[in-house]
Design an enzyme around this catalytic site. Sequence first.
Site, PDB file in Angstrom:
ATOM      1  N   LYS A 205       0.826  -1.218   0.000  1.00  0.00           N
ATOM      2  CA  LYS A 205       0.000   0.000   0.000  1.00  0.00           C
ATOM      3  C   LYS A 205       0.850   1.254   0.000  1.00  0.00           C
ATOM      4  CE  LYS A 205      -4.333  -1.966   1.076  1.00  0.00           C
ATOM      5  NZ  LYS A 205      -5.386  -2.306   2.001  1.00  0.00           N
ATOM      6  N   ARG A 245      -3.312 -10.499   4.224  1.00  0.00           N
ATOM      7  CA  ARG A 245      -3.687 -10.571   2.808  1.00  0.00           C
ATOM      8  C   ARG A 245      -2.548  -9.946   2.025  1.00  0.00           C
ATOM      9  NH1 ARG A 245      -5.622  -6.951  -0.797  1.00  0.00           N
ATOM     10  NH2 ARG A 245      -7.141  -7.625  -2.362  1.00  0.00           N
TER      11      ARG A 245
END
Length: 270
Positions: A205, A245
């Site tokens: 991210k 994840r």
Amino acid sequence: MIGVLNVTPDSFSDGGRYVRRSDAVRHGIEMRGQGADLVDIGGESTRPGAERVDAETEVSRVVPVIRELAAAGVAMSIDTTRASVAAAALEAGAVVVNDVSGGLADPAMAKVVAEAGCPWILMHWRGHSRRMQDLATYENVVAEVRAELAQRVDQALAAGVRPDRLVIDPGLGFAKKAEHNWQLTRHLGELLTLGYPLLFAASRKSYLGALLAAPDGAPRPAGEREAATIATSVLAVAAGAWGVRVHDVRGTVDALQVWAASGAPRLATA
Ligand code: PMM
């Protein structure tokens, strides 16, 4: 361990790589072989600023891949905020619903999940991608995310979803600035007091790209955030997260094996 498989042309990290069905299926089987317990199939990009696609497009991207991976014995979650897409994916062989809106985007989602009796990952979310970064305002991000997740859980239970089917997720990067993500990472234990397993999904991210920025301020590209992703995943599991994840399943599995073998204590669990 959940491996990411975005069947989209525009996801921020793997967008465009798995648009061809054969490439997507091969990568799903590869991640399973590397140790993914679930492969998370997404047909709509949720990167900040992304425009939505319609439900038919989403279904046409994910269902053929799900059918093939199910035939190959791969367990999958469907990453969608739409009840109709979740229903089609479950029918095609997915076994978990991963809803980044935590049930907020589509009021019909709770019924689909309750009827299927499948696990439901409820992520903290405040609005669709196009406007979500405008919603990243908090007095106390940990307390507010905890309270909003508690509401999502209550709504799911009220709709008849069993408590042992629910997983919560702080939603890193979704209506969150970098500092909000770090605060949540630091205080996962407070979210765990809700009493549900917690999924941590920091993989590649942009706040990691900002942390690793070059001296001129250019963020580290998404594909070069792997070591940072692995570090955050290990910290999260050590702090009590139920799962992570990630895009790079092999590297994460290796790191978690080192952590487990070291005998380092888990700090908290739900
Ligand atoms: N992040 C993305 C997509 N799906 N699902 C959950 N549960 N939690 C997340 O943080 C999350 C998600 C972001 O996009 P990516 O698929 O490119 O990683």
